[in-house]
Design an enzyme around this catalytic site. Structure first.
Site, PDB file in Angstrom:
ATOM      1  N   GLU A 173       0.971  -1.035  -0.165  1.00 22.47           N
ATOM      2  CA  GLU A 173       0.043   0.382  -0.130  1.00 22.47           C
ATOM      3  C   GLU A 173       0.970   0.890  -0.502  1.00 22.47           C
ATOM      4  OE1 GLU A 173      -0.714  -2.167   3.034  1.00 22.47           O
ATOM      5  OE2 GLU A 173      -2.090  -3.248   2.103  1.00 22.47           O
TER       6      GLU A 173
ATOM      7  N   TYR B 125       7.669   2.726  -7.511  1.00 26.18           N
ATOM      8  CA  TYR B 125       7.123   1.518  -7.329  1.00 26.18           C
ATOM      9  C   TYR B 125       6.745   1.457  -9.180  1.00 26.18           C
ATOM     10  CZ  TYR B 125       7.057   1.128  -2.573  1.00 26.18           C
ATOM     11  OH  TYR B 125       7.986   1.785  -1.617  1.00 26.18           O
TER      12      TYR B 125
END
Length: 144
Positions: A101, A113
């Site tokens: 998350e 990411y």
């Protein structure tokens, strides 16, 4: 810089890093409890001092990145990317995926990411507090 498994004697440093990085940091006791769990692994990036860390929880063939943090004075040097890349390399042949998350407002982390192949898998409403914010659920799938 070397990435290696967290040692028990380094947990206090990780607790300080948590305080420097998150609005709701993990306590030293929480880190120690997870550290002593068979399902969690923690890795540090260091040379003469610890500069960052990453934690992962493994359940069967699934990996959940717990936290990634770099001390403020070392940010922007690729340490976070090195830590995430290390996890990918370590677990790509053992897991179906790694997931995490992240706050959508944390554009540096989201860009990191996605640059490593993580894809949006969903959102968790009002997941974060201080301030309240949804969480992006990002997942990197492996071909195993």
């Amino acid at each position: 810089m070397i990435i290696s498994e967290l040692k028990d004697c380094e947990i206090h440093v990780i607790a300080e890093l948590e305080k420097a990085s998150f609005s709701k940091p993990w306590s030293e006791e929480s880190i120690r409890s997870s550290f002593n769990s068979n399902s969690c692994k923690f890795y540090t990036a260091k040379d003469d001092v610890i500069k960052g860390y990453i934690g992962v929880s493994i359940a069967a063939d699934e990996g959940y990145i717990l936290n990634v943090a770099v001390f403020p004075e070392y940010r922007g040097q690729g340490i976070g990317k090195s830590l995430v890349s290390y996890l990918i390399k370590m677990y790509k042949d053992k897991l179906r995926f790694l997931t995490l998350e992240v706050r959508p407002s944390n554009l540096a982390a989201v860009n990191l990411y996605t640059s490593l192949g993580f894809e949006k898998a969903g959102e968790r409403p009002s997941y974060y507090s201080n301030p309240t914010e949804n969480a992006l659920l990002l997942t990197k799938y492996f071909n195993s």
